[in-house]
Write a protein that holds these residues in place. Structure first.
Motif, PDB file in Angstrom:
ATOM      1  N   GLU A 555      -0.909  -1.808 -19.290  1.00 29.65           N
ATOM      2  CA  GLU A 555      -1.233  -2.690 -18.166  1.00 29.65           C
ATOM      3  C   GLU A 555      -1.807  -4.008 -18.675  1.00 29.65           C
ATOM      4  OE1 GLU A 555      -3.909  -2.597 -14.047  1.00 29.65           O
ATOM      5  OE2 GLU A 555      -4.286  -1.169 -15.686  1.00 29.65           O
ATOM      6  N   SER A 559       0.270  -7.414 -17.864  1.00 30.79           N
ATOM      7  CA  SER A 559      -0.298  -8.109 -16.705  1.00 30.79           C
ATOM      8  C   SER A 559      -0.076  -9.617 -16.846  1.00 30.79           C
ATOM      9  CB  SER A 559      -1.801  -7.819 -16.600  1.00 30.79           C
ATOM     10  OG  SER A 559      -2.013  -6.470 -16.290  1.00 30.79           O
ATOM     11  N   GLU A 566       6.898  -6.238  -9.559  1.00 31.75           N
ATOM     12  CA  GLU A 566       6.756  -5.350 -10.706  1.00 31.75           C
ATOM     13  C   GLU A 566       5.282  -5.197 -11.099  1.00 31.75           C
ATOM     14  OE1 GLU A 566       8.916  -7.692 -10.428  1.00 31.75           O
ATOM     15  OE2 GLU A 566      10.873  -6.669 -10.568  1.00 31.75           O
ATOM     16  N   GLN A 567       4.498  -6.300 -10.907  1.00 31.16           N
ATOM     17  CA  GLN A 567       3.066  -6.230 -11.230  1.00 31.16           C
ATOM     18  C   GLN A 567       2.352  -5.212 -10.343  1.00 31.16           C
ATOM     19  OE1 GLN A 567       1.451  -7.886 -13.725  1.00 31.16           O
ATOM     20  NE2 GLN A 567      -0.386  -6.682 -13.148  1.00 31.16           N
ATOM     21  N   ALA A 568       2.722  -5.163  -9.064  1.00 29.67           N
ATOM     22  CA  ALA A 568       2.107  -4.187  -8.143  1.00 29.67           C
ATOM     23  C   ALA A 568       2.465  -2.771  -8.547  1.00 29.67           C
ATOM     24  CB  ALA A 568       2.540  -4.479  -6.702  1.00 29.67           C
ATOM     25  N   ILE A 569       3.748  -2.602  -8.911  1.00 28.16           N
ATOM     26  CA  ILE A 569       4.179  -1.258  -9.328  1.00 28.16           C
ATOM     27  C   ILE A 569       3.445  -0.849 -10.602  1.00 28.16           C
ATOM     28  CG2 ILE A 569       6.138   0.073 -10.153  1.00 28.16           C
ATOM     29  CD1 ILE A 569       7.925  -1.619  -8.322  1.00 28.16           C
ATOM     30  N   THR A 571       0.468  -1.909 -11.734  1.00 28.11           N
ATOM     31  CA  THR A 571      -0.956  -1.611 -11.459  1.00 28.11           C
ATOM     32  C   THR A 571      -1.113  -0.249 -10.799  1.00 28.11           C
ATOM     33  OG1 THR A 571      -1.386  -3.978 -11.216  1.00 28.11           O
ATOM     34  CG2 THR A 571      -3.020  -2.447 -10.291  1.00 28.11           C
ATOM     35  N   LYS A 572      -0.240   0.047  -9.821  1.00 25.57           N
ATOM     36  CA  LYS A 572      -0.335   1.337  -9.115  1.00 25.57           C
ATOM     37  C   LYS A 572      -0.028   2.494 -10.042  1.00 25.57           C
ATOM     38  CE  LYS A 572       1.411   3.734  -5.049  1.00 25.57           C
ATOM     39  NZ  LYS A 572       2.331   3.669  -3.878  1.00 25.57           N
ATOM     40  N   SER A 573       0.984   2.325 -10.881  1.00 28.50           N
ATOM     41  CA  SER A 573       1.353   3.414 -11.794  1.00 28.50           C
ATOM     42  C   SER A 573       0.244   3.686 -12.806  1.00 28.50           C
ATOM     43  CB  SER A 573       2.664   3.049 -12.509  1.00 28.50           C
ATOM     44  OG  SER A 573       3.713   2.878 -11.573  1.00 28.50           O
ATOM     45  N   LYS A 575      -2.934   3.086 -12.458  1.00 35.23           N
ATOM     46  CA  LYS A 575      -4.062   3.702 -11.748  1.00 35.23           C
ATOM     47  C   LYS A 575      -3.801   5.189 -11.508  1.00 35.23           C
ATOM     48  CE  LYS A 575      -7.001   3.153  -7.687  1.00 35.23           C
ATOM     49  NZ  LYS A 575      -6.975   4.576  -7.376  1.00 35.23           N
ATOM     50  N   THR A 576      -2.529   5.469 -11.151  1.00 34.26           N
ATOM     51  CA  THR A 576      -2.198   6.882 -10.923  1.00 34.26           C
ATOM     52  C   THR A 576      -2.368   7.682 -12.206  1.00 34.26           C
ATOM     53  OG1 THR A 576      -0.645   6.262  -9.172  1.00 34.26           O
ATOM     54  CG2 THR A 576      -0.394   8.450 -10.175  1.00 34.26           C
ATOM     55  N   ASP A 579      -6.159   8.096 -12.955  1.00 29.32           N
ATOM     56  CA  ASP A 579      -6.804   9.049 -12.034  1.00 29.32           C
ATOM     57  C   ASP A 579      -6.413  10.487 -12.356  1.00 29.32           C
ATOM     58  OD1 ASP A 579      -8.016   6.956 -10.793  1.00 29.32           O
ATOM     59  OD2 ASP A 579      -6.588   6.845  -9.104  1.00 29.32           O
TER      60      ASP A 579
END
Length: 758
Positions: A555, A559, A566-569, A571-573, A575-576, A579
């Motif tokens: 990331e 970034s 693609e940046q949103a995907i 960041t979400k990936s 984070k997943t 977590d």
């Protein structure tokens, strides 16, 4: 039974001989007592009068004892006659004959003696003797009164002569008066009680005895007064056997008022006292007459008691004669009938199967020899039967030993017939199956409530065993069984049994042996899960950190270098990934903690205080459901590890909170934490109860295994940790659903039972 009769016969014979000996002793004692009473009553009246009450009580006691002994002998003979014992009629007839022989002459002597004693005692007390004693007593009184009056006149005359004499010259005048009157003592007293002058015995006394106040008053009013002293003391000293003689002899004292010729207030009243000793002969005679009169009056009053004493003695003599006659009859009758009684009793005992050694008489006559031959015969029969009984005793001892072994076995042992009906069971079977098997003896094992499946499985195994024994030669079968919800009380409401069965040699019965291996299986499962947890923690935790670091680095590198979508995907990936890695780390840490749970350090712990401390974390603002408590104030301290017990309470409360989360009846949701102390078992019980949906049946059986849970986010290690800590503390743990009378589940309850500090 025969031994009991023999012992009873021996005791009866000993009791009879003891009775005869006691009777002879009592007879001799009575004879001595009667002779003593007669001798003392006629030869020593004083001793008789002193011991009258004791003698009377002794006579009553002896009479009562005689009556009891005679009554007991008569009752014994009557009982023998009613029981139709052999020889009883002969004994009764002899006793009656001898009793009549002793009674009739005794009654005749008793009547004659009674009349003689009554008239003789009355003749001892004559009216003339009583009158003479009264006259002598009156004569003595008159003589003493005459002497006292004569001395009073002389004293009054002497007081008149002293009226002109001064106090200084009173001594010489008193000396002349003593010589003239032949007095023993002369004293001149002042009105204040001071000695003015004295002569005689009082001259050698520092403080002569002052006249009594009453005597002074009499002399003042009547001019003269007299008093006789020492007569009562002399009478008492003469009556007492060892009494000391009186210090002064009996005497007469005369006190006269001396008139004063002095005019005016200076004249002082004086008193003349003259003492004269009574003649010794007169005193002795007066005392003798008085003592004789007193003794006569006492004897006159006691003549009725004396009459009763003589009559009582005669009555005791009659009782003694009758008692001796009856006792002699019993002794002689027993000697005559004893051989026949021995044979009759021996024949009756042998007819009833009693072959114990029989009594044999040592006499040299034919009857004595017959009793000895009969005793030898029964002894031979007894030896033959003893050999048989010894063999039976060995069999019974072996059976008793086997039963003792079965009763003390921890394993369950049951004997079944070919249809599966229970013939017998040991206490171990009742304890393991938690069912009163003794009530179901004679019924099929499958008919016992809760053991239907177990009974069917055992019967099926025996049927297979019987069918394959002839083909394969099987010696026994072995199978494991699991009994669950029907048998509450085990830690997880499930019991694992290892059962073995075989046919009993020489019979159609089957032997079933089983043991409870639930704790062993539970321990093996816990050990296996601990090993799995340890390996998972080791194998999974190592790659989690590189995965997390790689995702974060990816990331960081990408970034700002990719387009917005693609940046949103990205960041979400990332984070997943982070977590999920954290969740896996927490899961691995929980497995690691379960596997590395330290050994408990047991110390005295106050369970109520520990519960109160943990409940602070579950206040109304932090808890989903309110927590209520019922803490027994009488709970003693338990042996436990405070830190681990805190974790147990926390896990149970957290599970109870989670069980009520999201319920439609949240308004009624509540949790109850309860402690109680059972004094009989000396254990403290901790219970946590909720109003949730309870445990499903498949979960209830395995609730204490790791990774078994009903929660979506749960790891299933909460109850597993509780179970492991409970095992470390030696505590019993129970898990069950709370079911209403209608069969509706209204929550679950977990209970732990701890041992108290000893």
């Amino acid at each position: 039974m025969s031994l009991t009769r023999q012992v009873s016969s021996i005791k009866s014979s000993r009791a009879f001989r003891w009775t005869v000996g006691v009777g002879v002793g009592i007879t001799a004692a009575l004879a001595l007592i009667l002779m003593f009473l007669l001798t003392q009553a006629t030869g020593n009246r004083e001793l008789y009068e002193q011991n009258y009450a004791r003698l009377l009580a002794l006579n009553v006691a002896v009479a009562a004892l005689l009556l009891l002994v005679i009554g007991w002998v008569g009752l014994r003979l009557l009982l023998r006659l009613r029981q139709r014992k052999f020889g009883s009629r002969l004994l009764v007839k002899l006793a009656a004959i001898f009793a009549l022989v002793g009674l009739l002459p005794g009654m005749m002597i008793y009547v004659v003696s009674y009349q003689f004693v009554s008239r003789s005692i009355e003749s001892w007390f004559d009216v003339k003797v009583e009158g003479a004693l009264d006259a002598g007593l009156n004569l003595g009184r008159v003589t003493l009164d005459t002497l006292a009056a004569d001395l009073a006149n002389k004293t009054r005359q002497a007081a008149t002569q002293l009226s002109e004499t001064s106090d200084a010259g009173a001594g010489l005048a008193l000396e002349r008066l003593r010589d003239q009157l032949s007095a023993n003592d002369v004293v001149l007293w002042s009105a204040s009680g001071q000695v003015i002058a004295s002569t005689g015995e009082s001259r050698f006394v520092l403080q002569p005895e002052r006249p009594a106040a009453s005597l002074l008053r009499t002399a003042r009013s009547q001019r003269v007064a007299t008093q006789i002293e020492g007569l009562e003391e002399a009478a008492v000293g003469n009556a007492g056997a060892g009494a000391a003689a009186p210090s002064t002899p009996p005497r007469i004292k005369a006190l006269a008022l001396v008139s004063s010729t002095s005019v005016g207030l200076l004249g002082e009243t004086r008193y003349l006292q003259i003492t004269q000793v009574l003649p010794a002969g007169l005193v002795a005679n007066a005392i003798a007459v008085q003592e004789a009169n007193r003794e006569y009056q006492e004897r006159a009053l006691a003549r009725s008691g004396l009459r009763k004493m003589y009559i009582g003695t005669l009555t005791l003599s009659l009782f003694l004669a009758v008692f001796g006659a009856v006792l002699l009859a019993v002794v002689l009758g027993n000697q005559l009938a004893k051989p026949l009684l021995v044979l009759a009793e021996g024949v009756r005992q042998v007819a009833q199967g009693d072959l114990t050694p029989k009594t044999a008489l040592q006499g040299h006559d034919e009857l004595g020899g017959l009793t000895r031959s009969f005793a030898d015969m029964t002894q031979q029969l007894l030896e033959a039967r003893s050999a048989v009984q010894q063999s039976m005793s060995q069999v019974d001892a072996a059976r008793a030993n086997l039963q003792t072994i079965l009763d003390n076995l921890t394993a369950g042992v049951m004997v079944l017939d070919v249809q599966g009906r229970i013939q017998s069971s040991n206490p171990g079977a009742t304890r393991i199956l938690r069912a009163p098997l003794a009530v179901y003896h004679g019924k099929a094992l499958g008919d016992v409530p809760g053991l239907e499946a177990f009974g069917q499985g055992v019967q099926k195994q025996f049927e297979t065993y019987f069918s394959e024994t002839s083909q394969r030669g099987l010696e026994h079968w072995q199978q494991s069984f699991e009994l669950n919800a029907a048998l509450p009380g085990s830690p997880d409401n499930a019991i694992t049994l290892i059962a073995r069965g075989a046919r009993m040699p020489g019979t159609e019965e089957c032997l079933l042996v089983f043991d409870d291996v639930s704790e062993m299986v539970s321990a093996q499962r816990a050990q296996a899960w601990g090993e799995v947890a340890r390996r998972l923690a080791h194998e999974i935790k190592n790659p989690l950190t590189p995965i997390q670091l790689s995702a974060e680095r990816l990331e960081m590198k990408l970034s700002g270098k990719v387009a917005e979508p693609e940046q949103a995907i990205l960041t979400k990936s990332v984070k997943t990934i982070v977590d999920q890695v954290d969740a896996m780390k927490r899961l691995v840490n929980e497995f690691r903690d379960y596997a590395r749970l330290p050994a408990a350090e047991l110390k005295p712990v106050d369970l109520n205080a520990l519960v109160t401390d943990v409940l602070q974390l579950y206040a109304s603002e932090n808890a989903i459901a309110p927590v209520q408590t019922e803490l027994d104030p009488h709970c003693p301290r338990i042996q436990g590890d405070a830190q681990q017990l805190r974790q147990v309470i926390h896990n149970l409360l957290q599970n109870a909170q989670d069980a009520q989360e999201g319920l439609e009846r949240a308004a009624k949701a509540s949790i109850l934490v309860k402690t109680s102390y059972a004094e009989t078992t000396r254990r403290v019980r901790l219970s946590v109860r909720d109003n949730g949906t309870g445990f499903p049946e498949h979960i209830l059986k395995r609730a204490f295994e790791p990774y078994v849970t009903t929660k979506v986010k749960g790891t299933g290690l909460g109850l597993a940790v509780v179970k492991k800590i409970a095992d470390e503390h030696g505590a019993r743990i129970d898990l069950s659903n709370r079911v209403t009378a209608d069969g509706v589940v209204e929550g679950a309850q977990v209970s732990l039972s701890f041992a108290v500090v000893t």
